[in-house]
Scaffold this motif. Structure first.
Motif, PDB file in Angstrom:
ATOM      1  N   MET A  18      12.913 111.509  55.078  1.00 16.04           N
ATOM      2  CA  MET A  18      12.934 110.305  54.259  1.00 16.04           C
ATOM      3  C   MET A  18      13.017 109.053  55.119  1.00 16.04           C
ATOM      4  O   MET A  18      12.359 108.045  54.828  1.00 16.04           O
ATOM      5  CB  MET A  18      14.100 110.368  53.276  1.00 16.04           C
ATOM      6  CG  MET A  18      13.917 111.395  52.182  1.00 16.04           C
ATOM      7  SD  MET A  18      15.342 111.587  51.131  1.00 16.04           S
ATOM      8  CE  MET A  18      15.254 110.078  50.191  1.00 16.04           C
ATOM      9  N   ALA A  19      13.801 109.108  56.182  1.00 12.12           N
ATOM     10  CA  ALA A  19      13.891 107.965  57.092  1.00 12.12           C
ATOM     11  C   ALA A  19      12.544 107.714  57.765  1.00 12.12           C
ATOM     12  O   ALA A  19      12.110 106.559  57.893  1.00 12.12           O
ATOM     13  CB  ALA A  19      14.979 108.205  58.127  1.00 12.12           C
ATOM     14  N   LEU A  20      11.885 108.790  58.189  1.00 15.74           N
ATOM     15  CA  LEU A  20      10.567 108.637  58.809  1.00 15.74           C
ATOM     16  C   LEU A  20       9.541 108.098  57.814  1.00 15.74           C
ATOM     17  O   LEU A  20       8.705 107.262  58.176  1.00 15.74           O
ATOM     18  CB  LEU A  20      10.092 109.974  59.376  1.00 15.74           C
ATOM     19  CG  LEU A  20      10.833 110.470  60.611  1.00 15.74           C
ATOM     20  CD1 LEU A  20      10.353 111.867  60.979  1.00 15.74           C
ATOM     21  CD2 LEU A  20      10.650 109.514  61.772  1.00 15.74           C
ATOM     22  N   ALA A  21       9.596 108.568  56.588  1.00 19.18           N
ATOM     23  CA  ALA A  21       8.665 108.068  55.564  1.00 19.18           C
ATOM     24  C   ALA A  21       8.908 106.592  55.287  1.00 19.18           C
ATOM     25  O   ALA A  21       7.966 105.831  55.061  1.00 19.18           O
ATOM     26  CB  ALA A  21       8.810 108.881  54.273  1.00 19.18           C
ATOM     27  N   THR A  22      10.173 106.182  55.317  1.00 19.78           N
ATOM     28  CA  THR A  22      10.486 104.774  55.084  1.00 19.78           C
ATOM     29  C   THR A  22      10.026 103.902  56.241  1.00 19.78           C
ATOM     30  O   THR A  22       9.476 102.821  56.033  1.00 19.78           O
ATOM     31  CB  THR A  22      12.004 104.608  54.873  1.00 19.78           C
ATOM     32  OG1 THR A  22      12.402 105.436  53.785  1.00 19.78           O
ATOM     33  CG2 THR A  22      12.361 103.176  54.567  1.00 19.78           C
ATOM     34  N   LEU A  23      10.226 104.379  57.464  1.00 25.32           N
ATOM     35  CA  LEU A  23       9.893 103.569  58.632  1.00 25.32           C
ATOM     36  C   LEU A  23       8.392 103.505  58.926  1.00 25.32           C
ATOM     37  O   LEU A  23       7.897 102.476  59.393  1.00 25.32           O
ATOM     38  CB  LEU A  23      10.622 104.113  59.860  1.00 25.32           C
ATOM     39  CG  LEU A  23      12.145 103.963  59.840  1.00 25.32           C
ATOM     40  CD1 LEU A  23      12.748 104.675  61.035  1.00 25.32           C
ATOM     41  CD2 LEU A  23      12.539 102.508  59.815  1.00 25.32           C
ATOM     42  N   PHE A  24       7.683 104.589  58.671  1.00 25.86           N
ATOM     43  CA  PHE A  24       6.284 104.665  59.088  1.00 25.86           C
ATOM     44  C   PHE A  24       5.289 104.592  57.944  1.00 25.86           C
ATOM     45  O   PHE A  24       4.144 105.002  58.093  1.00 25.86           O
ATOM     46  CB  PHE A  24       6.052 105.938  59.903  1.00 25.86           C
ATOM     47  CG  PHE A  24       6.798 105.940  61.204  1.00 25.86           C
ATOM     48  CD1 PHE A  24       6.479 105.027  62.194  1.00 25.86           C
ATOM     49  CD2 PHE A  24       7.825 106.830  61.421  1.00 25.86           C
ATOM     50  CE1 PHE A  24       7.165 105.015  63.390  1.00 25.86           C
ATOM     51  CE2 PHE A  24       8.525 106.835  62.606  1.00 25.86           C
ATOM     52  CZ  PHE A  24       8.196 105.918  63.601  1.00 25.86           C
ATOM     53  N   THR A  25       5.695 104.058  56.815  1.00 23.76           N
ATOM     54  CA  THR A  25       4.746 103.835  55.722  1.00 23.76           C
ATOM     55  C   THR A  25       3.829 102.681  56.122  1.00 23.76           C
ATOM     56  O   THR A  25       4.295 101.630  56.562  1.00 23.76           O
ATOM     57  CB  THR A  25       5.488 103.470  54.421  1.00 23.76           C
ATOM     58  OG1 THR A  25       6.413 104.507  54.123  1.00 23.76           O
ATOM     59  CG2 THR A  25       4.520 103.320  53.275  1.00 23.76           C
ATOM     60  N   PRO A  26       2.518 102.878  56.006  1.00 23.24           N
ATOM     61  CA  PRO A  26       1.602 101.810  56.437  1.00 23.24           C
ATOM     62  C   PRO A  26       1.755 100.544  55.590  1.00 23.24           C
ATOM     63  O   PRO A  26       2.001 100.608  54.393  1.00 23.24           O
ATOM     64  CB  PRO A  26       0.218 102.433  56.260  1.00 23.24           C
ATOM     65  CG  PRO A  26       0.406 103.565  55.326  1.00 23.24           C
ATOM     66  CD  PRO A  26       1.814 104.032  55.482  1.00 23.24           C
ATOM     67  N   LYS A  27       1.607  99.424  56.249  1.00 28.73           N
ATOM     68  CA  LYS A  27       1.692  98.133  55.561  1.00 28.73           C
ATOM     69  C   LYS A  27       0.475  97.941  54.667  1.00 28.73           C
ATOM     70  O   LYS A  27      -0.608  98.405  54.964  1.00 28.73           O
ATOM     71  CB  LYS A  27       1.738  96.985  56.573  1.00 28.73           C
ATOM     72  CG  LYS A  27       2.870  97.069  57.574  1.00 28.73           C
ATOM     73  CD  LYS A  27       4.153  96.666  56.951  1.00 28.73           C
ATOM     74  CE  LYS A  27       5.232  96.668  58.038  1.00 28.73           C
ATOM     75  NZ  LYS A  27       6.540  96.794  57.498  1.00 28.73           N
ATOM     76  N   GLY A  28       0.683  97.275  53.567  1.00 31.76           N
ATOM     77  CA  GLY A  28      -0.423  97.025  52.650  1.00 31.76           C
ATOM     78  C   GLY A  28       0.100  96.673  51.277  1.00 31.76           C
ATOM     79  O   GLY A  28       1.309  96.611  51.047  1.00 31.76           O
ATOM     80  N   PRO A  29      -0.819  96.445  50.360  1.00 33.59           N
ATOM     81  CA  PRO A  29      -0.396  96.030  49.022  1.00 33.59           C
ATOM     82  C   PRO A  29       0.314  97.148  48.236  1.00 33.59           C
ATOM     83  O   PRO A  29       1.055  96.879  47.306  1.00 33.59           O
ATOM     84  CB  PRO A  29      -1.701  95.631  48.339  1.00 33.59           C
ATOM     85  CG  PRO A  29      -2.759  96.370  49.070  1.00 33.59           C
ATOM     86  CD  PRO A  29      -2.272  96.485  50.486  1.00 33.59           C
ATOM     87  N   HIS A  30       0.095  98.407  48.617  1.00 32.51           N
ATOM     88  CA  HIS A  30       0.683  99.525  47.881  1.00 32.51           C
ATOM     89  C   HIS A  30       1.779 100.226  48.683  1.00 32.51           C
ATOM     90  O   HIS A  30       2.071 101.396  48.448  1.00 32.51           O
ATOM     91  CB  HIS A  30      -0.396 100.533  47.504  1.00 32.51           C
ATOM     92  CG  HIS A  30      -1.485  99.950  46.668  1.00 32.51           C
ATOM     93  ND1 HIS A  30      -1.264  99.508  45.387  1.00 32.51           N
ATOM     94  CD2 HIS A  30      -2.794  99.716  46.944  1.00 32.51           C
ATOM     95  CE1 HIS A  30      -2.393  99.037  44.897  1.00 32.51           C
ATOM     96  NE2 HIS A  30      -3.340  99.142  45.829  1.00 32.51           N
TER      97      HIS A  30
END
Length: 70
Positions: A18-30
């Motif tokens: 969950m921490a990795l998903a939070t940190l490495f989610t790509p930037k963008g409108p969604h």
């Protein structure tokens, strides 16, 4: 005798994911939608696994043995 340790071990792995998903989610409108979907999916998988594991560890109904030969 089964232990409660796997619950905490799997929780630590899921919390790390969950921490990795939070940190490495790509930037963008969604970004918020993607992050929320990943976190809810991980939580749902963990809860499903935990409930299944605990149901096998402490069953509500004990098995009833029937003897074929009296």
């Amino acid at each position: 005798m089964a232990s409660i340790l796997p619950i905490f071990l799997v929780f630590a792995v899921v919390a790390g994911l969950m921490a990795l998903a939070t940190l490495f989610t790509p930037k963008g409108p969604h970004q918020i939608v993607i992050r929320t979907s990943l976190l809810i999916g991980l939580v749902a998988c963990y809860l499903l696994w935990m409930v299944t594991y605990l149901a096998q560890l402490h069953p509500l109904i004990a098995p009833q043995y029937t003897y074929l030969y009296n």
